[in-house]
Scaffold this active site. Structure first.
Site, mmCIF file in Angstrom:
data_model
loop_
_atom_site.group_PDB
_atom_site.id
_atom_site.type_symbol
_atom_site.label_atom_id
_atom_site.label_comp_id
_atom_site.label_asym_id
_atom_site.label_seq_id
_atom_site.Cartn_x
_atom_site.Cartn_y
_atom_site.Cartn_z
ATOM 1 N N GLU A 59 0.724 -0.994 0.053
ATOM 2 C CA GLU A 59 -0.092 -0.032 0.130
ATOM 3 C C GLU A 59 0.885 1.382 -0.034
ATOM 4 O O GLU A 59 0.595 2.379 -0.365
ATOM 5 C CB GLU A 59 -1.027 -0.055 1.207
ATOM 6 C CG GLU A 59 -1.881 -1.316 1.189
ATOM 7 C CD GLU A 59 -2.588 -1.216 -0.029
ATOM 8 O OE1 GLU A 59 -2.658 -0.378 -0.771
ATOM 9 O OE2 GLU A 59 -2.948 -2.492 -0.389
ATOM 10 N N HIS A 82 1.837 2.204 -3.330
ATOM 11 C CA HIS A 82 0.835 3.124 -4.178
ATOM 12 C C HIS A 82 1.146 4.540 -3.739
ATOM 13 O O HIS A 82 0.768 5.490 -4.505
ATOM 14 C CB HIS A 82 -0.693 2.653 -3.745
ATOM 15 C CG HIS A 82 -0.828 1.331 -4.481
ATOM 16 N ND1 HIS A 82 -1.058 1.140 -5.740
ATOM 17 C CD2 HIS A 82 -1.600 0.162 -3.854
ATOM 18 C CE1 HIS A 82 -1.415 -0.239 -6.098
ATOM 19 N NE2 HIS A 82 -1.715 -0.677 -5.015
#
Length: 231
Positions: free
Chosen positions: A104, A107
């Site tokens: 994550e 990202h």
């Protein structure tokens, strides 16, 4: 006796194959997650601590990390600049928790550097949502335009979904690549743990590949059905 033609068998076969592909991929990620969440990291850092370290080292101190409900509900919210981690990932010190948290953060790094495919995906969201909403009216359309009208609308929705998935796949693969690089560069895992993280993230990537394959199979199925009705 009911007779099924070759085309009918083909369409049913595509439907079943699409279902099997998605179920198999989901089983793979679930199996990998369950396996590696039992493997504790040697550094004994939680997913939240790993995420904070990666974000800080990449000049992203302004990004918050929050806990959310559910399992594997982890995601990065580019509009609010927030990394959301599920309970197990947020608090867990397993290889699975570290891998998902790092992914994550991958990202978030993409967002910072302006990764092209991520920008394209973000731009496509309103369009894909609009086309998807059209699908909700498919049943109503079929009442007035017949089943053929519904099939055409379904094909349109699947085409939009396919476009979004084609853009999403490289975004997810790149995020995992960045995650592994960060885990190694910041010495958050050793060589053995890095290999385990790679296996975990590859299993996760498989779900996106499966979703793409399933959409293609369903699209082919509807095209065959539409072609048969036109003929």
């Amino acid at each position: 006796m009911i007779y099924f033609g070759l085309d009918n068998l083909l369409t049913y076969g595509l439907l079943i194959l699409a279902f099997i592909v998605v179920v198999a991929a989901q089983a793979k990620i679930t199996s990998a997650y369950n396996k590696f969440k039992r493997v504790k990291s040697k550094g004994n850092l939680s997913g939240q601590e790993v995420a904070r370290r990666i974000l800080d080292e990449n000049g992203l101190k302004d990004i918050y990390i929050v806990e959310v409900r559910g399992e594997l509900t982890d995601h990065y919210d580019p509009s609010r600049k927030v990394v959301r981690l599920s309970h197990e990932v947020f608090h867990g010190t397993s290889i699975a928790s570290l891998s998902v948290a790092a992914h994550e953060c991958g990202h978030a790094i993409q967002d910072k550097v302006g990764y092209t495919m991520m920008r394209i995906r973000s731009a496509l969201v309103p369009f894909v949502n609009f086309v998807t909403y059209l699908g909700y009216f498919g049943l109503i359309v079929s009442i007035f335009a017949g089943i053929t009208g519904y099939i055409k609308l379904s094909i349109l929705v699947l085409c939009a979904t396919l476009l979004f998935q084609l853009v999403t796949l490289p975004v997810e693969l790149d995020a995992s690549k960045r995650a592994l690089a960060q885990l190694k560069q910041l010495s958050l895992v050793d060589e053995e743990e890095q290999n385990s993280s790679k296996q975990m993230l590859q299993a996760a990537a498989l779900t996106y590949v499966a979703a793409l394959a399933s959409t293609i199979l369903n699209l082919l199925r509807l095209i065959i059905i539409l072609d048969n009705r036109d003929n």
